[in-house]
Motif scaffolding. Structure first.
Motif, PDB file in Angstrom:
ATOM      1  N   ALA B   8       0.837  -1.197   0.000  1.00  0.00           N
ATOM      2  CA  ALA B   8       0.000   0.000   0.000  1.00  0.00           C
ATOM      3  C   ALA B   8       0.875   1.251   0.000  1.00  0.00           C
ATOM      4  CB  ALA B   8      -0.930  -0.002   1.206  1.00  0.00           C
ATOM      5  N   ASP B   9       1.975   1.207   0.737  1.00  0.00           N
ATOM      6  CA  ASP B   9       2.917   2.324   0.711  1.00  0.00           C
ATOM      7  C   ASP B   9       3.321   2.637  -0.728  1.00  0.00           C
ATOM      8  OD1 ASP B   9       3.065   3.055   3.318  1.00  0.00           O
ATOM      9  OD2 ASP B   9       4.858   1.894   3.782  1.00  0.00           O
ATOM     10  N   GLN B  10       3.668   1.594  -1.450  1.00  0.00           N
ATOM     11  CA  GLN B  10       4.103   1.779  -2.837  1.00  0.00           C
ATOM     12  C   GLN B  10       3.015   2.403  -3.691  1.00  0.00           C
ATOM     13  OE1 GLN B  10       5.747  -2.586  -3.086  1.00  0.00           O
ATOM     14  NE2 GLN B  10       6.401  -1.484  -4.911  1.00  0.00           N
ATOM     15  N   VAL B  11       1.798   1.899  -3.545  1.00  0.00           N
ATOM     16  CA  VAL B  11       0.715   2.378  -4.397  1.00  0.00           C
ATOM     17  C   VAL B  11       0.369   3.829  -4.062  1.00  0.00           C
ATOM     18  CG1 VAL B  11      -1.610   1.965  -5.234  1.00  0.00           C
ATOM     19  CG2 VAL B  11      -0.194   0.042  -4.546  1.00  0.00           C
ATOM     20  N   PHE B  12       0.270   4.133  -2.782  1.00  0.00           N
ATOM     21  CA  PHE B  12      -0.014   5.518  -2.404  1.00  0.00           C
ATOM     22  C   PHE B  12       1.079   6.437  -2.908  1.00  0.00           C
ATOM     23  CE2 PHE B  12      -2.960   3.948   0.969  1.00  0.00           C
ATOM     24  CZ  PHE B  12      -4.050   4.696   0.569  1.00  0.00           C
ATOM     25  N   ASN B  13       2.298   5.994  -2.739  1.00  0.00           N
ATOM     26  CA  ASN B  13       3.419   6.795  -3.201  1.00  0.00           C
ATOM     27  C   ASN B  13       3.338   7.027  -4.712  1.00  0.00           C
ATOM     28  OD1 ASN B  13       6.017   8.094  -2.804  1.00  0.00           O
ATOM     29  ND2 ASN B  13       6.806   6.391  -4.010  1.00  0.00           N
ATOM     30  N   ALA B  14       3.012   5.980  -5.444  1.00  0.00           N
ATOM     31  CA  ALA B  14       2.895   6.086  -6.899  1.00  0.00           C
ATOM     32  C   ALA B  14       1.827   7.106  -7.277  1.00  0.00           C
ATOM     33  CB  ALA B  14       2.569   4.722  -7.494  1.00  0.00           C
ATOM     34  N   TRP B  85      -6.975  -1.229   1.805  1.00  0.00           N
ATOM     35  CA  TRP B  85      -6.441  -0.451   2.930  1.00  0.00           C
ATOM     36  C   TRP B  85      -7.482   0.552   3.417  1.00  0.00           C
ATOM     37  CZ3 TRP B  85      -5.413   4.656   4.177  1.00  0.00           C
ATOM     38  CH2 TRP B  85      -4.592   4.862   5.292  1.00  0.00           C
ATOM     39  N   ILE B  86      -8.081   1.246   2.448  1.00  0.00           N
ATOM     40  CA  ILE B  86      -9.061   2.272   2.804  1.00  0.00           C
ATOM     41  C   ILE B  86     -10.269   1.666   3.502  1.00  0.00           C
ATOM     42  CG2 ILE B  86     -10.728   3.904   1.830  1.00  0.00           C
ATOM     43  CD1 ILE B  86      -8.594   4.624  -0.234  1.00  0.00           C
ATOM     44  N   HIS B  87     -10.703   0.519   2.998  1.00  0.00           N
ATOM     45  CA  HIS B  87     -11.828  -0.150   3.648  1.00  0.00           C
ATOM     46  C   HIS B  87     -11.499  -0.492   5.097  1.00  0.00           C
ATOM     47  CE1 HIS B  87     -14.547  -0.777   0.225  1.00  0.00           C
ATOM     48  NE2 HIS B  87     -15.398  -1.199   1.141  1.00  0.00           N
ATOM     49  N   ALA B  88     -10.325  -1.076   5.280  1.00  0.00           N
ATOM     50  CA  ALA B  88      -9.909  -1.468   6.630  1.00  0.00           C
ATOM     51  C   ALA B  88      -9.834  -0.249   7.541  1.00  0.00           C
ATOM     52  CB  ALA B  88      -8.558  -2.178   6.577  1.00  0.00           C
ATOM     53  N   GLN B  89      -9.202   0.808   7.016  1.00  0.00           N
ATOM     54  CA  GLN B  89      -9.077   2.021   7.822  1.00  0.00           C
ATOM     55  C   GLN B  89     -10.443   2.592   8.142  1.00  0.00           C
ATOM     56  OE1 GLN B  89      -6.274   3.508   9.150  1.00  0.00           O
ATOM     57  NE2 GLN B  89      -5.425   1.531   8.571  1.00  0.00           N
ATOM     58  N   ARG B  90     -11.299   2.647   7.130  1.00  0.00           N
ATOM     59  CA  ARG B  90     -12.578   3.311   7.340  1.00  0.00           C
ATOM     60  C   ARG B  90     -13.361   2.690   8.487  1.00  0.00           C
ATOM     61  NH1 ARG B  90     -15.707   6.821   6.498  1.00  0.00           N
ATOM     62  NH2 ARG B  90     -15.246   7.965   4.613  1.00  0.00           N
ATOM     63  N   SER B  91     -13.331   1.368   8.560  1.00  0.00           N
ATOM     64  CA  SER B  91     -14.107   0.755   9.638  1.00  0.00           C
ATOM     65  C   SER B  91     -13.491   1.087  10.997  1.00  0.00           C
ATOM     66  CB  SER B  91     -14.225  -0.756   9.438  1.00  0.00           C
ATOM     67  OG  SER B  91     -12.957  -1.312   9.244  1.00  0.00           O
ATOM     68  N   MET B  92     -12.144   1.120  11.048  1.00  0.00           N
ATOM     69  CA  MET B  92     -11.519   1.493  12.319  1.00  0.00           C
ATOM     70  C   MET B  92     -11.793   2.958  12.640  1.00  0.00           C
ATOM     71  SD  MET B  92      -7.878  -0.497  12.355  1.00  0.00           S
ATOM     72  CE  MET B  92      -7.553   0.034  14.025  1.00  0.00           C
ATOM     73  N   TRP B  93     -11.699   3.801  11.623  1.00  0.00           N
ATOM     74  CA  TRP B  93     -11.932   5.228  11.836  1.00  0.00           C
ATOM     75  C   TRP B  93     -13.335   5.457  12.356  1.00  0.00           C
ATOM     76  CZ3 TRP B  93      -9.479   9.187   8.065  1.00  0.00           C
ATOM     77  CH2 TRP B  93      -8.163   8.833   7.802  1.00  0.00           C
ATOM     78  N   ASP B  94     -14.279   4.805  11.704  1.00  0.00           N
ATOM     79  CA  ASP B  94     -15.667   5.035  12.075  1.00  0.00           C
ATOM     80  C   ASP B  94     -15.888   4.733  13.544  1.00  0.00           C
ATOM     81  OD1 ASP B  94     -16.349   5.948   9.618  1.00  0.00           O
ATOM     82  OD2 ASP B  94     -17.168   4.064   8.894  1.00  0.00           O
ATOM     83  N   SER B  95     -15.358   3.596  13.996  1.00  0.00           N
ATOM     84  CA  SER B  95     -15.587   3.266  15.396  1.00  0.00           C
ATOM     85  C   SER B  95     -14.802   4.205  16.304  1.00  0.00           C
ATOM     86  CB  SER B  95     -15.243   1.804  15.678  1.00  0.00           C
ATOM     87  OG  SER B  95     -13.922   1.534  15.286  1.00  0.00           O
ATOM     88  N   ALA B  96     -13.571   4.536  15.888  1.00  0.00           N
ATOM     89  CA  ALA B  96     -12.773   5.458  16.703  1.00  0.00           C
ATOM     90  C   ALA B  96     -13.469   6.814  16.808  1.00  0.00           C
ATOM     91  CB  ALA B  96     -11.377   5.626  16.098  1.00  0.00           C
TER      92      ALA B  96
END
Lengths: 110, 110
Positions: B8-14, B85-96
């Motif tokens: 994911a680092d690579q893709v975001f960086n790209a 990555w975004i999906h995973a983050q979003r669910s954590m973000w939402d609960s946080a």
DNA sequence: GTGATACTGAAGCCATAACTTCAGTATGGA
DNA sequence: TCCATACTGAAGTTATGGCTTCAGTATCAC
């Protein structure tokens, strides 16, 4: 080029840096102070603050100072921007790749 | 840290680079050669090739050379990585963010 | 074969980004 | 009041990334 495109550059750029992604992931487990963010990263407070400026600039993080401590938390707006970009791209990609598949009548991947 | 994180680092960086995003957007309208990609970008073929190496490296683009021309097209894998990555983050973000909202009982935005 | 086209690789330039140090300021607690 | 804590800002260093030039190689059309 939609107005959101400029912003998407910023967000992708922000998340392209591994340290900033680590900060975001740390904050996804709950809000934190600048010092606490710095600990696992093994960089100075100043460096963390600089990364936070970038993350604030593209609305991935918001911060507030109370007393002498600054508390950082996630913000949804930045993530929404790239979600939109990806959605838009995906639909174009899908049709482009479909056309191509028919054109080439070959399947490079299972 | 899941195995996909490194990628994911690579893709975001790209995608953080505006020129590479322009290439991706151009390819989303159909496959192209290196020369044709270079035209609207106003950079040398060499520079385009370097960007293509990055995009190939994170599976956003695939290329094939036939005769003396190299044809470039989109690939889905790279995009899928950051979608995940975004999906995973979003669910954590939402609960946080939910927890935080309850905690702070304040609404900074409408 | 000759010349034009399409790309490639190595090497170097240069602006910027990530980081540091250091010298502050402001707050909190004894 | 005094000292520790928590952060901030300016300035400088250094590595990297994006770009170029230039000298190739391979292919296509005549």
């Amino acid at each position: 080029m939609p107005a959101s495109t400029l912003k998407a550059d910023q967000v992708f750029n922000a998340l392209g840096d591994p340290t900033r992604r680590a900060i975001v992931e740390q904050l996804s487990r709950g809000p934190s102070t600048v010092s606490r963010l710095a600990e696992p990263l093994d960089i100075t407070l100043t460096a963390v603050r600089q990364h936070l400026h970038v993350l604030e600039g593209c609305k991935l993080v918001s911060t507030r100072k109370v007393g002498r401590t600054r508390t950082c938390q996630l913000e949804k707006k930045g993530l929404a921007v790239i979600e939109d970009w990806i959605h838009a791209q995906r639909s174009m990609w899908d049709s482009a790749l479909d056309n191509l598949g028919a054109l080439l009548e070959e399947d490079g991947e299972p």
